[in-house]
Scaffold this motif. Structure first.
Motif, PDB file in Angstrom:
ATOM      1  N   VAL A 115       0.837  -1.200   0.000  1.00 33.83           N
ATOM      2  CA  VAL A 115       0.000   0.000   0.000  1.00 33.83           C
ATOM      3  C   VAL A 115       0.872   1.250   0.000  1.00 33.83           C
ATOM      4  CG1 VAL A 115      -1.999  -1.097   1.062  1.00 33.83           C
ATOM      5  CG2 VAL A 115      -0.246  -0.077   2.532  1.00 33.83           C
ATOM      6  N   SER A 116       2.115   1.102   0.448  1.00 26.84           N
ATOM      7  CA  SER A 116       3.129   2.145   0.275  1.00 26.84           C
ATOM      8  C   SER A 116       3.999   1.733  -0.912  1.00 26.84           C
ATOM      9  CB  SER A 116       3.989   2.273   1.539  1.00 26.84           C
ATOM     10  OG  SER A 116       5.190   2.959   1.261  1.00 26.84           O
ATOM     11  N   TYR A 117       4.034   2.540  -1.985  1.00 31.21           N
ATOM     12  CA  TYR A 117       4.793   2.141  -3.172  1.00 31.21           C
ATOM     13  C   TYR A 117       6.275   1.991  -2.867  1.00 31.21           C
ATOM     14  CZ  TYR A 117       6.695   6.866  -3.880  1.00 31.21           C
ATOM     15  OH  TYR A 117       7.369   8.053  -3.735  1.00 31.21           O
ATOM     16  N   GLU A 118       6.769   2.750  -1.876  1.00 25.55           N
ATOM     17  CA  GLU A 118       8.183   2.615  -1.499  1.00 25.55           C
ATOM     18  C   GLU A 118       8.471   1.223  -0.932  1.00 25.55           C
ATOM     19  OE1 GLU A 118       7.116   6.951  -0.163  1.00 25.55           O
ATOM     20  OE2 GLU A 118       6.128   4.994  -0.296  1.00 25.55           O
ATOM     21  N   LEU A 119       7.503   0.683  -0.168  1.00 28.97           N
ATOM     22  CA  LEU A 119       7.712  -0.634   0.434  1.00 28.97           C
ATOM     23  C   LEU A 119       7.534  -1.740  -0.598  1.00 28.97           C
ATOM     24  CD1 LEU A 119       6.109  -0.150   3.952  1.00 28.97           C
ATOM     25  CD2 LEU A 119       8.460   0.234   3.193  1.00 28.97           C
ATOM     26  N   ALA A 120       6.719  -1.517  -1.632  1.00 28.69           N
ATOM     27  CA  ALA A 120       6.658  -2.478  -2.735  1.00 28.69           C
ATOM     28  C   ALA A 120       8.026  -2.614  -3.382  1.00 28.69           C
ATOM     29  CB  ALA A 120       5.619  -2.035  -3.765  1.00 28.69           C
ATOM     30  N   GLN A 121       8.751  -1.504  -3.490  1.00 26.13           N
ATOM     31  CA  GLN A 121      10.102  -1.548  -4.050  1.00 26.13           C
ATOM     32  C   GLN A 121      11.062  -2.285  -3.131  1.00 26.13           C
ATOM     33  OE1 GLN A 121      10.707   2.679  -4.710  1.00 26.13           O
ATOM     34  NE2 GLN A 121      10.067   2.517  -6.847  1.00 26.13           N
ATOM     35  N   VAL A 122      10.914  -2.097  -1.812  1.00 22.26           N
ATOM     36  CA  VAL A 122      11.769  -2.826  -0.865  1.00 22.26           C
ATOM     37  C   VAL A 122      11.526  -4.326  -0.979  1.00 22.26           C
ATOM     38  CG1 VAL A 122      12.266  -3.227   1.577  1.00 22.26           C
ATOM     39  CG2 VAL A 122      11.919  -0.903   0.748  1.00 22.26           C
ATOM     40  N   ILE A 123      10.259  -4.730  -1.057  1.00 18.14           N
ATOM     41  CA  ILE A 123       9.915  -6.151  -1.144  1.00 18.14           C
ATOM     42  C   ILE A 123      10.327  -6.729  -2.496  1.00 18.14           C
ATOM     43  CG2 ILE A 123       8.004  -7.815  -1.083  1.00 18.14           C
ATOM     44  CD1 ILE A 123       6.584  -5.766   0.808  1.00 18.14           C
ATOM     45  N   GLY A 124      10.300  -5.910  -3.528  1.00 19.71           N
ATOM     46  CA  GLY A 124      10.759  -6.345  -4.839  1.00 19.71           C
ATOM     47  C   GLY A 124       9.671  -6.758  -5.804  1.00 19.71           C
ATOM     48  N   ALA A 125       8.402  -6.592  -5.412  1.00 20.28           N
ATOM     49  CA  ALA A 125       7.294  -6.987  -6.278  1.00 20.28           C
ATOM     50  C   ALA A 125       6.000  -6.422  -5.736  1.00 20.28           C
ATOM     51  CB  ALA A 125       7.195  -8.507  -6.374  1.00 20.28           C
ATOM     52  N   LYS A 126       4.964  -6.503  -6.579  1.00 21.01           N
ATOM     53  CA  LYS A 126       3.624  -6.088  -6.190  1.00 21.01           C
ATOM     54  C   LYS A 126       2.657  -7.223  -6.479  1.00 21.01           C
ATOM     55  CE  LYS A 126       0.233  -2.410  -7.000  1.00 21.01           C
ATOM     56  NZ  LYS A 126      -0.041  -1.157  -7.748  1.00 21.01           N
ATOM     57  N   PHE A 127       1.827  -7.548  -5.493  1.00 16.40           N
ATOM     58  CA  PHE A 127       0.781  -8.556  -5.666  1.00 16.40           C
ATOM     59  C   PHE A 127      -0.272  -8.034  -6.635  1.00 16.40           C
ATOM     60  CE2 PHE A 127      -3.545  -9.768  -4.309  1.00 16.40           C
ATOM     61  CZ  PHE A 127      -3.491 -11.141  -4.496  1.00 16.40           C
ATOM     62  N   ILE A 128      -0.664  -8.877  -7.613  1.00 16.84           N
ATOM     63  CA  ILE A 128      -1.652  -8.437  -8.599  1.00 16.84           C
ATOM     64  C   ILE A 128      -2.895  -9.333  -8.648  1.00 16.84           C
ATOM     65  CG2 ILE A 128       0.005  -7.227 -10.055  1.00 16.84           C
ATOM     66  CD1 ILE A 128       0.106  -9.688 -11.863  1.00 16.84           C
ATOM     67  N   GLY A 129      -2.960 -10.387  -7.818  1.00 13.88           N
ATOM     68  CA  GLY A 129      -4.138 -11.238  -7.788  1.00 13.88           C
ATOM     69  C   GLY A 129      -3.772 -12.705  -7.663  1.00 13.88           C
ATOM     70  N   HIS A 130      -4.796 -13.559  -7.527  1.00 18.94           N
ATOM     71  CA  HIS A 130      -4.524 -14.997  -7.465  1.00 18.94           C
ATOM     72  C   HIS A 130      -5.724 -15.808  -7.928  1.00 18.94           C
ATOM     73  CE1 HIS A 130      -6.965 -16.032  -3.897  1.00 18.94           C
ATOM     74  NE2 HIS A 130      -6.563 -14.889  -3.375  1.00 18.94           N
ATOM     75  N   PRO A 131      -5.482 -16.926  -8.613  1.00 21.59           N
ATOM     76  CA  PRO A 131      -6.536 -17.906  -8.909  1.00 21.59           C
ATOM     77  C   PRO A 131      -7.011 -18.558  -7.609  1.00 21.59           C
ATOM     78  CG  PRO A 131      -4.621 -18.200 -10.341  1.00 21.59           C
ATOM     79  CD  PRO A 131      -4.196 -17.279  -9.238  1.00 21.59           C
ATOM     80  N   PRO A 132      -8.016 -19.452  -7.674  1.00 24.50           N
ATOM     81  CA  PRO A 132      -8.565 -20.053  -6.455  1.00 24.50           C
ATOM     82  C   PRO A 132      -7.534 -20.868  -5.663  1.00 24.50           C
ATOM     83  CG  PRO A 132     -10.059 -20.374  -8.304  1.00 24.50           C
ATOM     84  CD  PRO A 132      -8.786 -19.835  -8.877  1.00 24.50           C
ATOM     85  N   TYR A 133      -7.795 -20.958  -4.370  1.00 20.72           N
ATOM     86  CA  TYR A 133      -7.035 -21.796  -3.433  1.00 20.72           C
ATOM     87  C   TYR A 133      -7.040 -23.230  -3.946  1.00 20.72           C
ATOM     88  CZ  TYR A 133      -5.979 -23.727   1.281  1.00 20.72           C
ATOM     89  OH  TYR A 133      -5.437 -24.368   2.350  1.00 20.72           O
TER      90      TYR A 133
END
Length: 233
Positions: A115-133
Protein backbone atom coordinates in the motif's frame (compact mmCIF):
# COMPACT_ATOMS: atom_id res chain seq x y z
CA UNK A 1 6.81 -34.65 11.98
CA UNK A 2 7.37 -30.94 12.61
CA UNK A 3 10.71 -29.15 12.56
CA UNK A 4 11.18 -27.49 15.93
CA UNK A 5 13.99 -25.31 17.12
CA UNK A 6 12.82 -24.28 20.73
CA UNK A 7 10.57 -20.95 21.48
CA UNK A 8 10.00 -18.00 23.66
CA UNK A 9 7.59 -15.19 22.85
CA UNK A 10 7.59 -11.76 24.50
CA UNK A 11 5.64 -8.56 24.11
CA UNK A 12 8.42 -5.96 23.82
CA UNK A 13 12.23 -5.84 23.90
CA UNK A 14 13.97 -5.16 27.18
CA UNK A 15 16.16 -2.14 26.53
CA UNK A 16 19.78 -2.45 27.54
CA UNK A 17 19.65 -6.19 28.16
CA UNK A 18 22.00 -8.25 26.03
CA UNK A 19 20.59 -11.24 24.16
CA UNK A 20 22.45 -13.91 22.25
CA UNK A 21 19.30 -14.69 20.27
CA UNK A 22 18.15 -12.63 17.29
CA UNK A 23 15.20 -10.39 18.11
CA UNK A 24 12.27 -10.66 15.74
CA UNK A 25 9.33 -8.24 15.53
CA UNK A 26 6.24 -10.01 14.15
CA UNK A 27 3.75 -7.58 12.61
CA UNK A 28 0.21 -8.63 11.71
CA UNK A 29 -3.50 -8.23 12.37
CA UNK A 30 -6.19 -10.13 14.23
CA UNK A 31 -9.44 -8.19 14.73
CA UNK A 32 -8.62 -5.96 11.73
CA UNK A 33 -7.48 -8.79 9.47
CA UNK A 34 -9.46 -9.04 6.25
CA UNK A 35 -8.48 -12.62 5.34
CA UNK A 36 -5.35 -13.64 7.24
CA UNK A 37 -5.47 -13.39 11.06
CA UNK A 38 -2.12 -13.46 12.80
CA UNK A 39 -2.90 -15.70 15.80
CA UNK A 40 -2.91 -19.12 14.04
CA UNK A 41 0.30 -18.26 12.21
CA UNK A 42 1.98 -17.06 15.39
CA UNK A 43 1.31 -20.48 16.91
CA UNK A 44 3.05 -22.12 13.96
CA UNK A 45 6.01 -19.77 14.22
CA UNK A 46 6.35 -20.39 17.95
CA UNK A 47 6.40 -24.14 17.31
CA UNK A 48 9.04 -24.03 14.57
CA UNK A 49 11.35 -21.27 15.79
CA UNK A 50 11.65 -22.21 19.41
CA UNK A 51 14.27 -20.53 21.59
CA UNK A 52 16.43 -19.71 18.57
CA UNK A 53 14.68 -16.29 18.40
CA UNK A 54 13.13 -13.81 20.81
CA UNK A 55 9.75 -13.00 19.23
CA UNK A 56 7.94 -9.73 19.92
CA UNK A 57 4.43 -9.27 18.51
CA UNK A 58 2.69 -6.08 17.43
CA UNK A 59 -0.54 -5.17 15.67
CA UNK A 60 0.38 -1.49 15.92
CA UNK A 61 1.79 -0.19 12.63
CA UNK A 62 3.24 2.81 14.47
CA UNK A 63 5.91 0.35 15.61
CA UNK A 64 7.37 0.76 12.10
CA UNK A 65 7.98 4.46 12.66
CA UNK A 66 10.38 3.82 15.55
CA UNK A 67 11.85 0.56 14.24
CA UNK A 68 15.59 0.43 14.87
CA UNK A 69 18.19 -2.25 14.27
CA UNK A 70 19.57 -1.80 17.79
CA UNK A 71 16.23 -3.14 19.12
CA UNK A 72 15.44 -5.83 16.52
CA UNK A 73 17.43 -7.93 14.10
CA UNK A 74 14.51 -8.50 11.73
CA UNK A 75 10.88 -7.72 11.00
CA UNK A 76 8.54 -10.50 9.89
CA UNK A 77 5.57 -9.01 8.04
CA UNK A 78 2.33 -10.97 8.10
CA UNK A 79 0.44 -7.70 7.69
CA UNK A 80 -3.09 -7.93 6.28
CA UNK A 81 -3.46 -4.22 5.56
CA UNK A 82 -4.75 -4.26 1.98
CA UNK A 83 -7.26 -1.46 2.55
CA UNK A 84 -5.22 0.62 4.98
CA UNK A 85 -2.78 3.41 4.29
CA UNK A 86 0.59 3.63 5.99
CA UNK A 87 1.71 7.02 7.23
CA UNK A 88 4.88 8.58 5.80
CA UNK A 89 6.49 8.05 9.21
CA UNK A 90 5.68 4.32 9.22
CA UNK A 91 7.01 3.91 5.69
CA UNK A 92 10.17 5.88 6.42
CA UNK A 93 10.80 3.87 9.58
CA UNK A 94 10.81 0.55 7.75
CA UNK A 95 12.90 1.95 4.88
CA UNK A 96 15.45 3.22 7.38
CA UNK A 97 15.47 -0.04 9.35
CA UNK A 98 16.21 -2.26 6.36
CA UNK A 99 18.66 0.07 4.61
CA UNK A 100 20.69 0.39 7.81
CA UNK A 101 21.01 -3.36 8.30
CA UNK A 102 17.75 -4.71 9.71
CA UNK A 103 16.30 -7.80 8.06
CA UNK A 104 12.87 -8.16 6.46
CA UNK A 105 11.01 -11.45 5.95
CA UNK A 106 7.64 -11.08 4.23
CA UNK A 107 5.27 -14.07 4.25
CA UNK A 108 2.24 -14.39 1.94
CA UNK A 109 -0.15 -11.49 2.68
CA UNK A 110 2.65 -9.58 4.39
CA UNK A 111 3.20 -8.13 0.92
CA UNK A 112 0.13 -5.97 1.61
CA UNK A 113 2.68 -3.42 2.83
CA UNK A 114 2.70 -2.57 -0.87
CA UNK A 115 0.00 0.00 0.00
CA UNK A 116 3.13 2.14 0.27
CA UNK A 117 4.79 2.14 -3.17
CA UNK A 118 8.18 2.61 -1.50
CA UNK A 119 7.71 -0.63 0.43
CA UNK A 120 6.66 -2.48 -2.74
CA UNK A 121 10.10 -1.55 -4.05
CA UNK A 122 11.77 -2.83 -0.86
CA UNK A 123 9.91 -6.15 -1.14
CA UNK A 124 10.76 -6.35 -4.84
CA UNK A 125 7.29 -6.99 -6.28
CA UNK A 126 3.62 -6.09 -6.19
CA UNK A 127 0.78 -8.56 -5.67
CA UNK A 128 -1.65 -8.44 -8.60
CA UNK A 129 -4.14 -11.24 -7.79
CA UNK A 130 -4.52 -15.00 -7.46
CA UNK A 131 -6.54 -17.91 -8.91
CA UNK A 132 -8.56 -20.05 -6.45
CA UNK A 133 -7.03 -21.80 -3.43
CA UNK A 134 -5.76 -25.20 -4.59
CA UNK A 135 -2.92 -27.74 -4.24
CA UNK A 136 0.34 -26.22 -5.49
CA UNK A 137 3.72 -27.83 -6.02
CA UNK A 138 6.70 -25.65 -5.10
CA UNK A 139 10.03 -26.43 -6.76
CA UNK A 140 13.50 -25.15 -5.96
CA UNK A 141 14.87 -22.64 -8.44
CA UNK A 142 18.36 -22.09 -6.96
CA UNK A 143 19.87 -25.36 -5.76
CA UNK A 144 23.16 -23.85 -4.60
CA UNK A 145 21.64 -21.13 -2.41
CA UNK A 146 22.21 -21.44 1.37
CA UNK A 147 18.56 -20.54 2.02
CA UNK A 148 17.57 -23.83 0.38
CA UNK A 149 19.79 -26.00 2.58
CA UNK A 150 17.62 -28.87 3.83
CA UNK A 151 14.71 -27.77 1.60
CA UNK A 152 13.10 -30.17 -0.90
CA UNK A 153 10.24 -29.61 -3.36
CA UNK A 154 6.86 -29.79 -1.60
CA UNK A 155 3.12 -29.67 -2.28
CA UNK A 156 0.54 -27.85 -0.15
CA UNK A 157 -2.89 -26.27 -0.65
CA UNK A 158 -2.35 -22.57 -1.13
CA UNK A 159 -3.44 -19.36 -2.84
CA UNK A 160 -1.35 -19.03 -6.04
CA UNK A 161 -0.33 -15.40 -5.58
CA UNK A 162 0.84 -13.69 -8.78
CA UNK A 163 3.19 -10.72 -8.88
CA UNK A 164 4.44 -7.85 -10.93
CA UNK A 165 8.19 -7.99 -10.26
CA UNK A 166 10.13 -4.77 -9.80
CA UNK A 167 12.57 -4.58 -12.73
CA UNK A 168 15.24 -2.77 -10.68
CA UNK A 169 15.47 -5.36 -7.89
CA UNK A 170 18.54 -7.68 -8.11
CA UNK A 171 16.57 -10.64 -6.76
CA UNK A 172 17.47 -14.33 -6.64
CA UNK A 173 14.43 -16.55 -7.19
CA UNK A 174 14.37 -19.39 -4.65
CA UNK A 175 11.06 -21.19 -5.32
CA UNK A 176 8.61 -21.41 -8.19
CA UNK A 177 5.16 -23.00 -8.37
CA UNK A 178 3.48 -24.88 -11.21
CA UNK A 179 0.16 -23.58 -12.52
CA UNK A 180 -1.55 -24.55 -15.79
CA UNK A 181 1.67 -25.67 -17.42
CA UNK A 182 3.76 -22.64 -16.45
CA UNK A 183 6.00 -21.74 -13.52
CA UNK A 184 5.70 -18.58 -11.46
CA UNK A 185 7.99 -17.08 -8.79
CA UNK A 186 7.05 -17.97 -5.22
CA UNK A 187 10.07 -16.92 -3.14
CA UNK A 188 13.07 -14.65 -3.60
CA UNK A 189 15.78 -12.78 -1.76
CA UNK A 190 17.79 -9.64 -2.37
CA UNK A 191 19.84 -7.03 -0.53
CA UNK A 192 18.50 -3.59 0.28
CA UNK A 193 21.17 -1.22 1.51
CA UNK A 194 22.83 -3.03 4.41
CA UNK A 195 19.78 -5.24 5.03
CA UNK A 196 18.48 -8.47 3.55
CA UNK A 197 14.96 -9.07 2.27
CA UNK A 198 13.18 -12.40 1.68
CA UNK A 199 9.68 -12.95 0.37
CA UNK A 200 7.89 -16.33 0.76
CA UNK A 201 4.55 -16.84 -0.97
CA UNK A 202 2.99 -19.77 1.00
CA UNK A 203 1.18 -18.79 4.21
CA UNK A 204 -2.58 -18.44 3.70
CA UNK A 205 -3.42 -20.32 6.92
CA UNK A 206 -1.90 -22.56 9.59
CA UNK A 207 -1.94 -25.60 7.28
CA UNK A 208 0.37 -23.78 4.87
CA UNK A 209 3.15 -24.06 7.46
CA UNK A 210 2.99 -27.84 7.88
CA UNK A 211 5.40 -29.10 5.16
CA UNK A 212 8.77 -29.78 6.79
CA UNK A 213 10.62 -28.25 3.85
CA UNK A 214 8.70 -25.01 4.15
CA UNK A 215 9.32 -24.84 7.88
CA UNK A 216 13.03 -25.28 7.18
CA UNK A 217 12.92 -22.50 4.59
CA UNK A 218 11.31 -20.10 7.07
CA UNK A 219 13.97 -20.85 9.68
CA UNK A 220 16.75 -20.45 7.11
CA UNK A 221 15.22 -17.19 5.92
CA UNK A 222 15.02 -15.68 9.40
CA UNK A 223 18.61 -16.59 10.12
CA UNK A 224 19.61 -15.11 6.74
CA UNK A 225 17.83 -11.75 7.15
CA UNK A 226 18.98 -11.45 10.77
CA UNK A 227 22.59 -11.28 9.55
CA UNK A 228 23.62 -7.80 8.53
CA UNK A 229 25.55 -7.16 5.34
CA UNK A 230 28.97 -5.53 5.73
CA UNK A 231 29.24 -1.90 4.68
CA UNK A 232 31.31 -1.39 1.54
CA UNK A 233 34.43 0.77 1.77
Amino acid sequence: MQDTIDSETSESPMKGQASIRPRLLLLGDNARALWHPLAPVKEQLDAMLGSAFDIFVSEDYDALASLHERDYDALLSYADCWESKLTPEQTAGLLRFVSQGGGLLVIHNGISLQVSYELAQVIGAKFIGHPPYQPLTYVRAAFDHPLLEGVSDFTVEEEPYRFELDTFTPRRILLEFDYEGARYPAAWEHPYGLGRVVYLQPGHCAASFQPASYRRLIVNSLRWVSTRLQARD
